[in-house]
Enzyme design. Sequence first.
Site, PDB file in Angstrom:
ATOM      1  N   ARG A  60       0.838  -1.197   0.000  1.00  0.00           N
ATOM      2  CA  ARG A  60       0.000   0.000   0.000  1.00  0.00           C
ATOM      3  C   ARG A  60       0.871   1.244   0.000  1.00  0.00           C
ATOM      4  O   ARG A  60       2.033   1.200   0.365  1.00  0.00           O
ATOM      5  CB  ARG A  60      -0.899   0.032   1.244  1.00  0.00           C
ATOM      6  CG  ARG A  60      -2.075  -0.931   1.188  1.00  0.00           C
ATOM      7  CD  ARG A  60      -2.887  -0.873   2.469  1.00  0.00           C
ATOM      8  NE  ARG A  60      -2.037  -1.049   3.635  1.00  0.00           N
ATOM      9  CZ  ARG A  60      -1.574  -0.065   4.399  1.00  0.00           C
ATOM     10  NH1 ARG A  60      -1.938   1.194   4.183  1.00  0.00           N
ATOM     11  NH2 ARG A  60      -0.778  -0.325   5.413  1.00  0.00           N
ATOM     12  N   LYS A 201      -8.309  -2.589   1.906  1.00  0.00           N
ATOM     13  CA  LYS A 201      -8.093  -1.641   2.992  1.00  0.00           C
ATOM     14  C   LYS A 201      -8.899  -0.355   2.771  1.00  0.00           C
ATOM     15  O   LYS A 201      -9.152   0.391   3.724  1.00  0.00           O
ATOM     16  CB  LYS A 201      -6.601  -1.348   3.164  1.00  0.00           C
ATOM     17  CG  LYS A 201      -5.837  -2.487   3.876  1.00  0.00           C
ATOM     18  CD  LYS A 201      -6.344  -2.725   5.291  1.00  0.00           C
ATOM     19  CE  LYS A 201      -5.439  -3.456   6.255  1.00  0.00           C
ATOM     20  NZ  LYS A 201      -5.077  -4.827   6.070  1.00  0.00           N
ATOM     21  N   HIS A 221      -8.528  -3.856  13.727  1.00  0.00           N
ATOM     22  CA  HIS A 221      -7.548  -4.471  12.830  1.00  0.00           C
ATOM     23  C   HIS A 221      -7.015  -5.711  13.552  1.00  0.00           C
ATOM     24  O   HIS A 221      -6.020  -5.667  14.267  1.00  0.00           O
ATOM     25  CB  HIS A 221      -6.404  -3.478  12.551  1.00  0.00           C
ATOM     26  CG  HIS A 221      -5.435  -3.976  11.525  1.00  0.00           C
ATOM     27  ND1 HIS A 221      -4.092  -3.696  11.562  1.00  0.00           N
ATOM     28  CD2 HIS A 221      -5.631  -4.716  10.413  1.00  0.00           C
ATOM     29  CE1 HIS A 221      -3.500  -4.261  10.528  1.00  0.00           C
ATOM     30  NE2 HIS A 221      -4.402  -4.880   9.815  1.00  0.00           N
ATOM     31  N   SER A 239       1.163  -5.111  10.664  1.00  0.00           N
ATOM     32  CA  SER A 239       1.566  -6.025   9.605  1.00  0.00           C
ATOM     33  C   SER A 239       2.775  -6.868  10.024  1.00  0.00           C
ATOM     34  O   SER A 239       3.740  -6.349  10.582  1.00  0.00           O
ATOM     35  CB  SER A 239       1.901  -5.202   8.360  1.00  0.00           C
ATOM     36  OG  SER A 239       2.095  -6.059   7.286  1.00  0.00           O
ATOM     37  N   LYS A 243      -1.117 -12.005  12.818  1.00  0.00           N
ATOM     38  CA  LYS A 243      -2.580 -12.140  12.863  1.00  0.00           C
ATOM     39  C   LYS A 243      -3.051 -13.325  12.025  1.00  0.00           C
ATOM     40  O   LYS A 243      -3.803 -14.179  12.500  1.00  0.00           O
ATOM     41  CB  LYS A 243      -3.271 -10.854  12.336  1.00  0.00           C
ATOM     42  CG  LYS A 243      -3.109  -9.653  13.218  1.00  0.00           C
ATOM     43  CD  LYS A 243      -3.875  -8.455  12.673  1.00  0.00           C
ATOM     44  CE  LYS A 243      -3.451  -8.018  11.292  1.00  0.00           C
ATOM     45  NZ  LYS A 243      -2.050  -7.582  11.177  1.00  0.00           N
ATOM     46  N   THR A 244      -2.616 -13.367  10.777  1.00  0.00           N
ATOM     47  CA  THR A 244      -3.076 -14.428   9.876  1.00  0.00           C
ATOM     48  C   THR A 244      -2.514 -15.776  10.318  1.00  0.00           C
ATOM     49  O   THR A 244      -3.245 -16.771  10.425  1.00  0.00           O
ATOM     50  CB  THR A 244      -2.661 -14.108   8.427  1.00  0.00           C
ATOM     51  OG1 THR A 244      -3.272 -12.867   8.050  1.00  0.00           O
ATOM     52  CG2 THR A 244      -3.108 -15.193   7.471  1.00  0.00           C
ATOM     53  N   ASP A 258      -8.180 -10.571   9.510  1.00  0.00           N
ATOM     54  CA  ASP A 258      -7.653  -9.188   9.449  1.00  0.00           C
ATOM     55  C   ASP A 258      -8.567  -8.057   9.920  1.00  0.00           C
ATOM     56  O   ASP A 258      -8.074  -7.079  10.452  1.00  0.00           O
ATOM     57  CB  ASP A 258      -7.225  -8.897   8.007  1.00  0.00           C
ATOM     58  CG  ASP A 258      -6.258  -7.740   7.903  1.00  0.00           C
ATOM     59  OD1 ASP A 258      -5.276  -7.725   8.659  1.00  0.00           O
ATOM     60  OD2 ASP A 258      -6.481  -6.842   7.072  1.00  0.00           O
ATOM     61  N   ARG A 323       2.327 -12.367  -1.341  1.00  0.00           N
ATOM     62  CA  ARG A 323       1.027 -12.622  -0.705  1.00  0.00           C
ATOM     63  C   ARG A 323       0.226 -13.670  -1.457  1.00  0.00           C
ATOM     64  O   ARG A 323       0.462 -13.923  -2.640  1.00  0.00           O
ATOM     65  CB  ARG A 323       0.174 -11.345  -0.727  1.00  0.00           C
ATOM     66  CG  ARG A 323       0.700 -10.222   0.116  1.00  0.00           C
ATOM     67  CD  ARG A 323       0.070 -10.269   1.496  1.00  0.00           C
ATOM     68  NE  ARG A 323       0.587  -9.214   2.342  1.00  0.00           N
ATOM     69  CZ  ARG A 323       0.130  -8.971   3.572  1.00  0.00           C
ATOM     70  NH1 ARG A 323      -0.851  -9.687   4.077  1.00  0.00           N
ATOM     71  NH2 ARG A 323       0.661  -8.024   4.299  1.00  0.00           N
TER      72      ARG A 323
HETATM   73  P1  ATP Z   1      -0.800  -8.278   7.746  1.00  0.00           P
HETATM   74  O1  ATP Z   1      -1.550  -7.260   8.567  1.00  0.00           O
HETATM   75  O2  ATP Z   1       0.196  -7.639   6.838  1.00  0.00           O
HETATM   76  O3  ATP Z   1      -1.702  -9.254   7.063  1.00  0.00           O
HETATM   77  P2  ATP Z   1      -0.234 -10.302   9.811  1.00  0.00           P
HETATM   78  O4  ATP Z   1      -0.308  -9.737  11.197  1.00  0.00           O
HETATM   79  O5  ATP Z   1      -1.380 -11.110   9.345  1.00  0.00           O
HETATM   80  O6  ATP Z   1       0.153  -9.127   8.777  1.00  0.00           O
HETATM   81  P3  ATP Z   1       1.282 -12.645   9.241  1.00  0.00           P
HETATM   82  O7  ATP Z   1       0.886 -12.698   7.794  1.00  0.00           O
HETATM   83  O8  ATP Z   1       0.671 -13.662  10.134  1.00  0.00           O
HETATM   84  O9  ATP Z   1       1.087 -11.179   9.800  1.00  0.00           O
HETATM   85  O10 ATP Z   1       2.862 -12.716   9.274  1.00  0.00           O
HETATM   86  C1  ATP Z   1       3.658 -13.207  10.325  1.00  0.00           C
HETATM   87  C2  ATP Z   1       4.936 -13.739   9.692  1.00  0.00           C
HETATM   88  O11 ATP Z   1       5.916 -14.000  10.680  1.00  0.00           O
HETATM   89  C3  ATP Z   1       4.676 -15.034   8.958  1.00  0.00           C
HETATM   90  O12 ATP Z   1       5.462 -15.042   7.790  1.00  0.00           O
HETATM   91  C4  ATP Z   1       5.165 -16.087   9.977  1.00  0.00           C
HETATM   92  O13 ATP Z   1       5.592 -17.262   9.364  1.00  0.00           O
HETATM   93  C5  ATP Z   1       6.328 -15.355  10.623  1.00  0.00           C
HETATM   94  N1  ATP Z   1       6.656 -15.780  12.004  1.00  0.00           N
HETATM   95  C6  ATP Z   1       7.859 -16.217  12.419  1.00  0.00           C
HETATM   96  N2  ATP Z   1       7.852 -16.477  13.728  1.00  0.00           N
HETATM   97  C7  ATP Z   1       6.629 -16.197  14.194  1.00  0.00           C
HETATM   98  C8  ATP Z   1       6.016 -16.266  15.495  1.00  0.00           C
HETATM   99  N3  ATP Z   1       6.693 -16.660  16.570  1.00  0.00           N
HETATM  100  N4  ATP Z   1       4.720 -15.892  15.592  1.00  0.00           N
HETATM  101  C9  ATP Z   1       4.037 -15.465  14.518  1.00  0.00           C
HETATM  102  N5  ATP Z   1       4.565 -15.369  13.276  1.00  0.00           N
HETATM  103  C10 ATP Z   1       5.850 -15.744  13.102  1.00  0.00           C
HETATM  104 MN    MN Z   2      -2.714 -10.882   7.726  1.00  0.00          MN
END
Ligand code: ATP
Ligand code: MN
Length: 533
Positions: A60, A201, A221, A239, A243-244, A258, A323
């Site tokens: 973004r 978004k 969020h 980010s 979360k995911t 999300d 992604r």
């Molecule tokens: P966005 O808002 O951009 O979607 P998000 O909060 O959903 O971000 P994730 O897509 O879950 O974030 O990304 C977390 C990344 O960190 C993943 O690539 C995951 O494999 C990695 N990772 C490594 N160690 C950990 C951990 N201990 N806990 C969570 N994620 C981890």
């Molecule tokens: Mn996510």
Amino acid sequence: MVDKHQTTKTISLKKYGINNATVYYQLPSEELHNETLQKGQGKEASSGALAVNTGEFTGRSPQDRFIVRDEVTEDRVWWGNINIPFDSDKFDALYDRVTAYLSENEVYVRDSYACAHEDYRLNIRVINEYPWSNMFAHNMFLRPTEDELENFDPEWLIVNAPGFMADSERDGTRQHNFAILNFGKKIALIGGTGYTGEIKKGIFSALNFILPVFKNTLPMHCSANVGEDGETAIFFGLSGTGKTTLSADPERKLIGDDEHGWTANNEVFNFEGGCYAKVIDLSPKKEPDIFKAIKPGAILENVAMDSEGHVDFKDTSITQNTRVSYPIYHIDNIQQPSIGQNPKNIFFLTADAFGVLPPISKLTPGQAAYHFISGYTAKVAGTEAGIDEPLPSFSACFGAPFMPLHPTKYAEMLSAKMKTSGVNVWLVNTGWTGGPYGTGRRMKLKYTRAMITAALKGQLKDVDYEMHPIFGLDMPKECPNVPSEVLNPRETWEDKEAYDAKAEALAKSFKKNFEKFESYANKEILSGAPIKG
Ligand code: ATP
Ligand code: MN
């Protein structure tokens, strides 16, 4: 000429100012997939997923996100460098140019909606220049039934023209790309960027205004899932904090990854109908649910593939932010509809690259409000040689770029809800342990998952806690399936003095960042600040 598509229905876009366009209405996902391949705009991966490049933008562009200043927004929006005002007349002129650009062309139209809870449902019509952007809308928004499509009455309109380049001088934009929300007209106008995240978004930002202002509902969020006991867990975080990843838990039903709303009746509902997961370093072993979701119907973005369509998930040559989007039913264990009751645990996820914050700690109501308003995570400076210092990053409500109102509006709503629902709030550091980025390593996903599971099962209720000397956070001394020595971050560092110095420096950044909120915060919230530093 024989129509290459099977669809019987088409619609006129005249009322939107789009004339003589070839309109493909509500094409099924497979047709959009094929159309993308035929146009040379994408390739098929060996998994059967569609792979596209989003072009110049692979993320973004917050500096190019505007809100039209009008009667609806004037006195309500928190204007500044996050919510940048846009002139109403300039919007009209730019809208006319974008719709003229789409005229005489092929366009893809999709009727969909946001908000899985029917009382909050927001009907959306999406008009895309590209078939894969339309497929993204199919994946990410909720999909009306055939019956619902019969008398579909769109409330919001998204016009998405990645190939249209603005002229900043003439159009009033900062540069050639833009994402503009117009609340008076209920239009999101996106151009000059193919990054699909702008589409989802955009609607998220719209709901972050509409729900608190008109529907007494807190937009968040966060991801959410629900356990067998029917209790909902919520995971806030910026980010990359997890979360995911962490909401995809085979033992719990996924509500969404999300964007959610928390209603006055204590229900949590997903805004979306799909997930948008990072795939950098994706491993089938560590993240099996996401890996399995990459199949026909999914769209991979900006990944590197060999000639046989095998994706190299380690390859960052296009971007770190690779992604995949997929409809939520690509995940096995989902809650249907995407609504949960009775939120009992809230996790604030942070990826602290300084290795300072404990991997899990329990927050007091004051700390919960303080950390919510702070919205801390760390940015890793990147992979350039010589740069190994992470930077603290604060984003109010764990999502400032999407919040049109003042952060304290959301914080007040959350505090009130926490009090009435008796929810536990946990701070979880999914970032570094054993030292900062460069010296330490990322917390094992396996351990983070175990800590969350323990919190959800009530296994952290009766264990001993100790207080973090600088942040004042309550850290459990034991946790099932996690070695005790990782629970206290100071113990994981070889150089304890270095730890103390880093922790104090981080506490100082928290306090400096909070200065701008101090005049809005009451005593309870201020009591949640770090106790030293
Ligand atoms: P966005 O808002 O951009 O979607 P998000 O909060 O959903 O971000 P994730 O897509 O879950 O974030 O990304 C977390 C990344 O960190 C993943 O690539 C995951 O494999 C990695 N990772 C490594 N160690 C950990 C951990 N201990 N806990 C969570 N994620 C981890
Ligand atoms: Mn996510």
